[in-house]
Design an enzyme around this catalytic site. Structure first.
Site, PDB file in Angstrom:
ATOM      1  N   LYS A 193       0.694  -1.121  -0.042  1.00 14.93           N
ATOM      2  CA  LYS A 193      -0.009   0.109   0.027  1.00 14.93           C
ATOM      3  C   LYS A 193       1.020   1.196   0.009  1.00 14.93           C
ATOM      4  O   LYS A 193       2.031   1.050   0.122  1.00 14.93           O
ATOM      5  CB  LYS A 193      -1.034  -0.069   1.264  1.00 14.93           C
ATOM      6  CG  LYS A 193      -1.677  -1.278   1.529  1.00 14.93           C
ATOM      7  CD  LYS A 193      -2.976  -1.367   0.578  1.00 14.93           C
ATOM      8  CE  LYS A 193      -3.575  -2.665   0.403  1.00 14.93           C
ATOM      9  NZ  LYS A 193      -4.714  -3.194   1.297  1.00 14.93           N
TER      10      LYS A 193
HETATM   11  C1  LIG Z   1      -5.685  -3.907   1.713  1.00 16.83           C
HETATM   12  C2  LIG Z   1      -7.183  -3.452   1.913  1.00 16.83           C
HETATM   13  C3  LIG Z   1      -7.847  -3.741   3.191  1.00 16.83           C
HETATM   14  C4  LIG Z   1      -7.278  -4.540   4.161  1.00 16.83           C
HETATM   15  O1  LIG Z   1      -6.273  -4.138   4.700  1.00 16.83           O
HETATM   16  P1  LIG Z   1      -5.209  -5.181   5.477  1.00 16.83           P
HETATM   17  O2  LIG Z   1      -4.346  -4.249   6.137  1.00 16.83           O
HETATM   18  O3  LIG Z   1      -4.694  -6.098   4.314  1.00 16.83           O
HETATM   19  O4  LIG Z   1      -6.135  -6.018   6.087  1.00 16.83           O
HETATM   20  C5  LIG Z   1      -9.346  -3.163   3.061  1.00 16.83           C
HETATM   21  N1  LIG Z   1      -9.936  -2.580   2.076  1.00 16.83           N
HETATM   22  C6  LIG Z   1      -9.241  -2.262   0.853  1.00 16.83           C
HETATM   23  C7  LIG Z   1      -9.799  -1.767  -0.169  1.00 16.83           C
HETATM   24  C8  LIG Z   1      -7.745  -2.967   0.730  1.00 16.83           C
HETATM   25  O5  LIG Z   1      -7.342  -2.678  -0.401  1.00 16.83           O
END
Ligand SMILES: *Cc1c(COP(=O)(O)O)cnc(C)c1O
Length: 380
Positions: A193
């Site tokens: 991310k």
């Molecule tokens: C990555 C993601 C999540 C979850 O985040 P994690 O840290 O992997 O639990 C939730 N919503 C979206 C849109 C994501 O891309």
């Protein structure tokens, strides 16, 4: 596989954190040898939360164990539970629906818009019933959802507004950062991310101090900060790691430059791909506002062939959501029989994500763009 060339352009590079290796190793030692021996929710987590809070102008930022957990914590803090419905997009990642199910509520799937691939406010509004408690739009790939419309919709129907901004840390729409449009938003710090780190973590961002306080209790078994062994409410373990907090604080100074590089690459792709719209490859809408450059996602009529063409030239691409959420076995019981999400189904068939991370070189970026353009031109 022997005919496949070495990946010249990986989707995410293996050296995401290489530039900060020495600092990371030093922090492992520093936290490990700290006489306080606090490895979770210590001064370093508090400092990182305050850094984010001040930079965003939020009322509170609460670091927790993942983006998924952040969504559930907010739903709990809002008292969303059994008997309640939460409107979520039909296209996106599993936590959009599973976080709602986790608190005992029912996810209600709305279709998306064909250009942005984010939840369609008109379809969401059509699904409002007297059981609807909250609406949860998500920012997708590189485009923020239509938050002005969702803000207005939530106000008109008296709904809670929770923003899945897990991929959108650094995105800003009409001057408001992703995560601050809703009563609360979330970030994910999974390595890929925009604000990623080498491990698991997330955060709740809110402009409501009371909501922040509730989340803070819920993430640590319902205890008030600094007062252990008194459980005011039924909480969970969703705590944050001290080494990661210190590492995130260390890396934050470089965040704007990394975002700017992603934006520059995305702008270049869009410039190159805009003429391809009539040739079976459609880029995201070209606006610069409300963009979060997590990955760059096009819609391609011949998606599989484009992916094969890219791979044959060493460029990795990725299909995130090959079917809409309500089509997954985990969620079919929440899909009304006979219901369809035609735009989500088409996006599931056509979307292809291209690498847009900050370590791509100009040569790699041009290579990706050239390959996509050559493919679309050959299609005629
Ligand atoms: C990555 C993601 C999540 C979850 O985040 P994690 O840290 O992997 O639990 C939730 N919503 C979206 C849109 C994501 O891309």
């Amino acid at each position: 596989m022997s005919t496949t060339p070495a990946t010249a352009v990986p989707f995410f590079p293996p050296a995401l954190f290489e530039a900060d290796r020495a600092e990371l190793i030093a922090l492992v030692r520093e936290v490990g040898l700290d006489p306080e021996q606090r490895f979770i929710l210590g001064a370093r987590t508090a400092a990182f939360e305050e850094l984010l809070r001040a930079d965003l102008g939020a009322a509170d930022v609460v670091a927790c164990s993942s983006g998924t957990s952040a969504l559930s914590l907010v739903l709990r803090a809002m008292d969303v539970g059994p008997g309640d419905e939460v409107i979520v997009p039909a296209f996106g990642c599993a936590p959009l629906a599973s976080s709602v199910v986790a608190v005992g509520a029912v996810p209600v799937f709305a279709d998306i818009r064909p250009d942005s691939m984010t939840m369609d406010p008109d379809d969401a509004e059509r699904l409002v019933t007297e059981r609807t408690r909250a609406v949860m739009p998500a920012h997708m790939f590189s485009v923020m959802a239509d938050m002005p419309r969702f803000t207005e919709l939530a106000r008109r129907h008296g709904l809670r507004l929770l923003e899945d901004s897990a991929v959108a840390q650094g995105g800003v729409l009409r001057g408001v950062p992703a995560g601050l449009w809703g009563e609360a938003g979330v970030y994910s710090f999974v390595q890929v991310k925009t604000g990623g780190m080498p491990g698991e973590g997330g955060a709740v961002i809110t402009r409501d101090p009371a909501l922040g306080e509730r989340v803070r209790m819920l993430r640590n078994h319902g205890q008030r900060p600094g007062r252990r062994f008194v459980h005011h409410t039924l909480g969970v373990n969703s705590r944050f790691d001290e080494i990661q907090a210190a590492f995130q604080t260390h890396r934050y100074a470089g965040f704007p430059a990394r975002l700017a590089r992603r934006a520059e690459i995305a702008a270049y792709y869009t410039e190159r791909f805009t003429p391809l719209a009539g040739r079976g490859v459609t880029p995201p809408p070209p606006d610069r506002d409300g963009r979060c450059h997590y990955v760059y996602t096009v819609l391609a009529d011949a998606r599989e062939a484009l992916a094969v063409h890219l791979a044959a030239h060493g460029v990795a691409s990725h299909v995130y959501y090959p079917s809409p959420l309500p089509a997954h076995p985990a969620f079919t019981s929440y899909a009304p029989s006979g219901a369809r999400w035609p735009v989500a189904e088409e996006a599931a068939r056509r979307h292809l994500s291209l690498p847009v991370h900050h370590l791509l070189t100009d040569v790699q970026v041009r290579q990706v763009a050239d390959l996509v353009c050559a493919f679309a031109t050959a299609l005629g």
